[in-house]
Design a protein around this motif. Structure first.
Motif, PDB file in Angstrom:
ATOM      1  N   UNK A 252       0.836  -1.211   0.000  1.00  0.00           N
ATOM      2  CA  UNK A 252       0.000   0.000   0.000  1.00  0.00           C
ATOM      3  C   UNK A 252       0.872   1.263   0.000  1.00  0.00           C
ATOM      4  N   UNK A 253       1.859   1.295   0.885  1.00  0.00           N
ATOM      5  CA  UNK A 253       2.710   2.488   0.976  1.00  0.00           C
ATOM      6  C   UNK A 253       3.615   2.608  -0.251  1.00  0.00           C
ATOM      7  N   UNK A 254       4.064   1.467  -0.780  1.00  0.00           N
ATOM      8  CA  UNK A 254       4.888   1.503  -1.995  1.00  0.00           C
ATOM      9  C   UNK A 254       4.041   1.969  -3.182  1.00  0.00           C
ATOM     10  N   UNK A 255       2.751   1.568  -3.193  1.00  0.00           N
ATOM     11  CA  UNK A 255       1.831   2.012  -4.244  1.00  0.00           C
ATOM     12  C   UNK A 255       1.659   3.528  -4.224  1.00  0.00           C
ATOM     13  N   UNK A 256       1.490   4.091  -3.011  1.00  0.00           N
ATOM     14  CA  UNK A 256       1.373   5.554  -2.889  1.00  0.00           C
ATOM     15  C   UNK A 256       2.672   6.234  -3.339  1.00  0.00           C
ATOM     16  N   UNK A 257       3.803   5.622  -2.960  1.00  0.00           N
ATOM     17  CA  UNK A 257       5.098   6.183  -3.372  1.00  0.00           C
ATOM     18  C   UNK A 257       5.227   6.181  -4.889  1.00  0.00           C
ATOM     19  N   UNK A 258       4.704   5.117  -5.531  1.00  0.00           N
ATOM     20  CA  UNK A 258       4.751   5.030  -7.001  1.00  0.00           C
ATOM     21  C   UNK A 258       4.029   6.223  -7.623  1.00  0.00           C
ATOM     22  N   UNK A 259       2.855   6.581  -7.049  1.00  0.00           N
ATOM     23  CA  UNK A 259       2.116   7.730  -7.578  1.00  0.00           C
ATOM     24  C   UNK A 259       2.952   9.003  -7.473  1.00  0.00           C
ATOM     25  N   UNK A 260       3.602   9.200  -6.311  1.00  0.00           N
ATOM     26  CA  UNK A 260       4.403  10.415  -6.117  1.00  0.00           C
ATOM     27  C   UNK A 260       5.647  10.409  -6.999  1.00  0.00           C
TER      28      UNK A 260
END
Lengths: 195, 195
Positions: free
Chosen positions: A170-178
């Protein structure tokens, strides 16, 4: 199809990035950039913590020879390997992000850094999701069999390891967006600085 | 953090998009755009074919009451549902892409279309990968048990359905890259036309 960008090392932002822009605008940009980089740092730190915890929980999920071990199941080995890889990657990226927040400079040349971050974030997010899904299906079949009735602690610890891995995803997914957004900024302005 | 873009319907490209640009440049751009959209159309068509085949293979994986059925396994139901959803989505997107290639106009307003495509491509790629991984882990446990020795055709058909789903994921993943690139083009130029 992208036009090639010149290689450039990360530099400290000029106090007057645009001569025509008023001073408050450049200050705002620098503040925004610092907040943006701090958010990436926080997300990477969280991804690191959860993937490291997941791999440790899976690694220690073995209670002697009369009990099942995580090593006996391909999907659990996959969860351990995927989370360990992501933990190592996230630790390196935490160091790179902290360096960027403190020094306002990227470690690699800027064009390399933004594409490297985005590409790896995307691939490792796929990896964590795939491992978590495979292990969830395995745990489901173990619960249908007697394994989880006889060795409930083993199944519980597996559940926790998988859940921690999904939080890491989940946190890596958000990081991918950023980091994807940073690529867009770089492609637009030729620099990650201009938000 | 993105600056808001004005809503605009897709329009036919002007024969002279830039007055200062020579004629061969605009012709080249239109040709490039057509080739790019045709590539997206092809990838979406492939994603549609493979996800539809996967869901049909899974749906028909049942041979009477004395044999196991795909409905008995959560992971197989997940594969069917995920591939059916992606097949429906891909069919709609194939129609939208064909419309765009033929009419040079998007169905929704342009800003909505590029973000809608990219967001859904990304989420559905995650969905297909997750379903495929879960089903792979399940098939692995079925092979360890007697199920696959007694009902080899059932396991073979499951394998084929899962493999087709992974191929669907592969083409959807490539489409995600291209639709992400379209978002970048739109953010840069305020139009998906200028490559």
């Amino acid at each position: 199809m992208l036009s090639p960008q010149p290689l450039r090392n990360g530099e400290t932002p000029s106090p007057h990035p645009r001569i025509s822009a008023p001073h408050f605008h450049s200050t705002l940009s620098v503040q925004k950039l610092r907040r943006f980089n701090s958010l990436i740092l926080l997300l990477r730190l969280l991804a690191f913590c959860f993937s490291l915890s997941s791999s440790i929980f899976m690694l220690t999920n073995s209670r002697g020879s009369d009990s099942p071990s995580w090593r006996d199941f391909d999907a659990f080995r996959y969860v351990f390997a995927a989370n360990a890889i992501v933990a190592i990657y996230s630790l390196l990226e935490v160091a790179a992000s902290a360096w960027e927040v403190l020094k306002s400079a990227t470690i690699f040349p800027e064009v390399l850094q933004v594409w490297f971050d985005f590409g790896h974030d995307q691939i490792f997010a796929y990896l964590l999701l795939s491992a978590g899904s495979a292990a969830t299906a395995l745990v489901k079949t173990l619960k249908d069999r007697d394994t989880c009735r006889s060795f409930s602690a083993f199944c519980l610890q597996s559940d926790i390891a998988i859940a921690l891995g999904f939080l890491g995803f989940l946190f890596l997914g958000f990081t991918t967006l950023l980091s994807g957004y940073r690529v867009v900024c770089f492609v637009i302005n030729g620099s990650r600085f201009h938000l």
